[in-house]
Design a protein around this motif. Sequence first.
Motif, PDB file in Angstrom:
ATOM      1  N   LEU A 181      -9.474 -10.519  91.392  1.00  0.00           N
ATOM      2  CA  LEU A 181      -8.609  -9.749  90.503  1.00  0.00           C
ATOM      3  C   LEU A 181      -9.283  -9.564  89.164  1.00  0.00           C
ATOM      4  CD1 LEU A 181      -5.180 -11.530  91.141  1.00  0.00           C
ATOM      5  CD2 LEU A 181      -6.012  -9.429  92.196  1.00  0.00           C
ATOM      6  N   SER A 205      -6.898  -7.703  83.873  1.00  0.00           N
ATOM      7  CA  SER A 205      -5.612  -7.007  83.711  1.00  0.00           C
ATOM      8  C   SER A 205      -4.686  -7.302  84.890  1.00  0.00           C
ATOM      9  CB  SER A 205      -5.831  -5.499  83.565  1.00  0.00           C
ATOM     10  OG  SER A 205      -6.508  -4.987  84.703  1.00  0.00           O
ATOM     11  N   GLU A 206      -5.237  -7.349  86.095  1.00  0.00           N
ATOM     12  CA  GLU A 206      -4.436  -7.648  87.277  1.00  0.00           C
ATOM     13  C   GLU A 206      -3.932  -9.088  87.237  1.00  0.00           C
ATOM     14  OE1 GLU A 206      -6.912  -4.499  90.092  1.00  0.00           O
ATOM     15  OE2 GLU A 206      -7.492  -6.608  90.043  1.00  0.00           O
ATOM     16  N   VAL A 255      -1.592  -0.879  86.511  1.00  0.00           N
ATOM     17  CA  VAL A 255      -2.123  -2.163  86.975  1.00  0.00           C
ATOM     18  C   VAL A 255      -1.293  -2.697  88.143  1.00  0.00           C
ATOM     19  CG1 VAL A 255      -2.672  -4.536  86.322  1.00  0.00           C
ATOM     20  CG2 VAL A 255      -3.145  -2.670  84.717  1.00  0.00           C
ATOM     21  N   LYS A 289      -2.372  -0.971  91.224  1.00  0.00           N
ATOM     22  CA  LYS A 289      -3.660  -1.483  91.711  1.00  0.00           C
ATOM     23  C   LYS A 289      -3.459  -2.790  92.483  1.00  0.00           C
ATOM     24  CE  LYS A 289      -6.574   0.648  88.229  1.00  0.00           C
ATOM     25  NZ  LYS A 289      -7.495   0.441  87.098  1.00  0.00           N
ATOM     26  N   CYS A 290      -2.572  -3.643  91.985  1.00  0.00           N
ATOM     27  CA  CYS A 290      -2.280  -4.906  92.679  1.00  0.00           C
ATOM     28  C   CYS A 290      -1.603  -4.640  94.027  1.00  0.00           C
ATOM     29  CB  CYS A 290      -1.388  -5.802  91.808  1.00  0.00           C
ATOM     30  SG  CYS A 290      -2.214  -6.478  90.356  1.00  0.00           S
ATOM     31  N   LYS A 295      -4.215  -3.566  96.498  1.00  0.00           N
ATOM     32  CA  LYS A 295      -5.039  -4.702  96.948  1.00  0.00           C
ATOM     33  C   LYS A 295      -4.271  -5.644  97.866  1.00  0.00           C
ATOM     34  CE  LYS A 295      -8.396  -5.167  93.268  1.00  0.00           C
ATOM     35  NZ  LYS A 295      -9.015  -6.089  92.304  1.00  0.00           N
TER      36      LYS A 295
END
Length: 122
Positions: A8, A11-12, A48, A51-52, A55
């Motif tokens: 990660l 920011s994540e 963000v 994005k998490c 993932k």
Amino acid sequence: MADSNYKLFDSEKKVMEVLWEHGTMTAGDIVKILKDSTGWNRNTTYTVIKKCIAKGAIERTEPHFACTPLITREQVQDYETNELVDKMFDGSREKFFAAFLNGSKLSEEEVKSLKDMVDKLK
């Protein structure tokens, strides 16, 4: 989730730290917390979070864009520790541990705690 996704960005990690501390919460509540602690605006936080989600670190559910952490702090720590050991110590945990001990001023209590951990591994 694939191991590579345990990596990660900072920011994540900030988003994940909020979820690890508070558990499932809405994206809007995450926005409020991160606005206060980091100064991020709504768009930054949502980017963000997305994005998490991509993932596989967060699951989004309705209502209200509820976010649930799918990985633990410990999984991320394990991944990053292994990355560090592989990158800086040729994969040798012994070299990593020796470097850690060499550079640290440990208290008697910390030394005892480390000895106890090693004994439990036997």
